[in-house]
Scaffold this motif. Structure first.
Motif, PDB file in Angstrom:
ATOM      1  N   LEU A   1      -9.438  -1.342  -3.503  1.00 52.81           N
ATOM      2  CA  LEU A   1      -8.991  -1.423  -2.113  1.00 52.81           C
ATOM      3  C   LEU A   1     -10.105  -1.042  -1.144  1.00 52.81           C
ATOM      4  N   MET A   2     -10.906  -0.056  -1.526  1.00 54.95           N
ATOM      5  CA  MET A   2     -11.960   0.426  -0.632  1.00 54.95           C
ATOM      6  C   MET A   2     -12.989  -0.653  -0.309  1.00 54.95           C
TER       7      MET A   2
ATOM      8  N   PHE B   1      -9.099  -3.116   4.305  1.00 55.68           N
ATOM      9  CA  PHE B   1      -8.887  -1.684   4.084  1.00 55.68           C
ATOM     10  C   PHE B   1      -9.093  -0.959   5.414  1.00 55.68           C
TER      11      PHE B   1
ATOM     12  N   TRP C   1      -5.421   3.534   6.237  1.00 59.36           N
ATOM     13  CA  TRP C   1      -5.306   3.620   4.776  1.00 59.36           C
ATOM     14  C   TRP C   1      -6.300   4.640   4.226  1.00 59.36           C
ATOM     15  N   ARG C   2      -7.513   4.629   4.774  1.00 60.86           N
ATOM     16  CA  ARG C   2      -8.532   5.572   4.317  1.00 60.86           C
ATOM     17  C   ARG C   2      -8.070   7.013   4.541  1.00 60.86           C
TER      18      ARG C   2
ATOM     19  N   PHE D   1       0.835  -1.198   0.000  1.00 64.17           N
ATOM     20  CA  PHE D   1       0.000   0.000   0.000  1.00 64.17           C
ATOM     21  C   PHE D   1       0.873   1.253   0.000  1.00 64.17           C
TER      22      PHE D   1
END
Length: 231
Positions: free
Chosen positions: A167-168, A173, A177-178, A137
Motif C-alpha cells: 500500500l505504501m 496511499f 492512511w499513513r 483499507f
C-alpha cells in the motif's frame, strides 16, 4: 457445455448432502442453537480433537454428542462445511457479523484449536486473497490487532505486513492512511517491526509518473522501462 466433475467432487457433494439430511449420522455436533448430524468417518480423520473425543474414554465417545458451547456458530458452520467439502464459502454475512477478514481469522483459530491444520492453511490463503482483491483499507486496519492476538499465525502476519508494504508504494496511499497505519504500528510494536523487516527484505515499489510503471524501487536513479530520471 458444462465441465465434467471429478469423482472427488461428486463424492464430496454426496457427503455434504448426508450432512444436510442427517442420513447415516453417528455424531451430533452442537453450537449455540445449531445442530449438525455429522459422521465420524468424515470428521475424525481431519481433526485430532474430534478423533480423540470419539475414540477415547470421554462421554462424547459414548453419547455421540459433542457440544462446542464456547465457539461462534457461524465459524463452526464454516468448519463443518470444510469437513465435507475441503473448502468453505463465507457469502453474505448477516447484519452485526464480524467482517469477512475477521471471519477468516476466526476460522484459522478454530482450526488451530481443534487440530485441523489444513483448515488453518485454507483460512490463511483466503484471508490473503480477500485482502488483496476486495478488502477496504478500513477493514484491513481493523483486522491487524486480531491477526496479532495469540496464538499468532505466521502466514496471517506475513499477509498483513506485506499488504502494508504494498500500500505504501501506491499512488492512492493518502496522508490519512499513513497516519492511521502509524497509529496501529505504535499500538502494536510487533506489526511495526514486521513492516520494517518487510520493507528491508523487499523495497517498496514506487510509481513512475512518466510511464506509470510500478516496478520501481526506492533508491533507483531512473525508470528501467522508459529511462526517465527519478527525482
Amino acid at each position: 457445455m458444462a465441465p465434467k466433475r471429478s469423482n472427488k467432487d461428486k463424492g464430496l457433494t454426496s457427503m455434504y448432502k448426508c450432512l444436510e439430511t442427517g442420513a447415516f449420522s453417528d455424531l451430533i455436533i452442537t453450537c449455540g442453537n445449531k445442530t449438525w448430524n455429522a459422521h465420524r468417518v468424515v470428521v475424525c480423520p481431519k481433526s485430532s480433537f474430534f478423533r480423540a473425543a470419539c475414540n477415547g474414554n470421554f462421554k462424547e465417545a459414548a453419547t455421540g454428542v459433542i457440544n462446542l458451547e464456547d465457539d461462534n456458530p457461524l465459524v463452526v458452520k464454516l468448519m463443518m462445511e470444510y469437513f465435507y467439502k475441503d473448502w468453505y464459502t463465507i457469502g453474505k454475512l448477516p447484519a452485526g457479523s464480524p467482517s469477512t477478514l475477521s471471519v477468516h481469522i476466526q476460522v484459522h483459530r478454530l482450526g488451530d484449536k481443534y487440530g485441523i491444520e489444513e483448515l488453518c492453511d485454507l483460512a490463511d490463503g483466503l484471508y490473503c486473497k480477500y485482502l488483496r482483491r476486495e478488502a477496504s483499507f478500513e477493514e484491513y486496519v481493523a483486522s491487524i490487532p486480531e491477526v496479532y492476538q495469540p496464538p499468532v499465525s505466521e502466514h496471517l502476519r506475513q499477509s498483513a505486513t506485506n499488504h502494508a508494504r504494498e500500500l505504501m508504494g501506491k499512488n492512492f496511499f493518502t496522508d490519512e492512511w499513513r497516519t492511521i497505519l502509524k497509529r496501529v504500528m505504535k499500538e502494536i510494536p510487533e506489526f511495526c517491526f514486521d513492516v520494517i523487516e518487510a520493507v528491508f527484505t523487499a523495497p517498496i515499489p514506487i510509481l513512475c509518473e512518466e510511464c506509470r510503471d510500478e516496478q520501481i524501487n526506492i533508491g533507483m536513479d531512473s525508470c528501467h522501462v522508459c529511462g526517465v530520471i527519478l527525482e
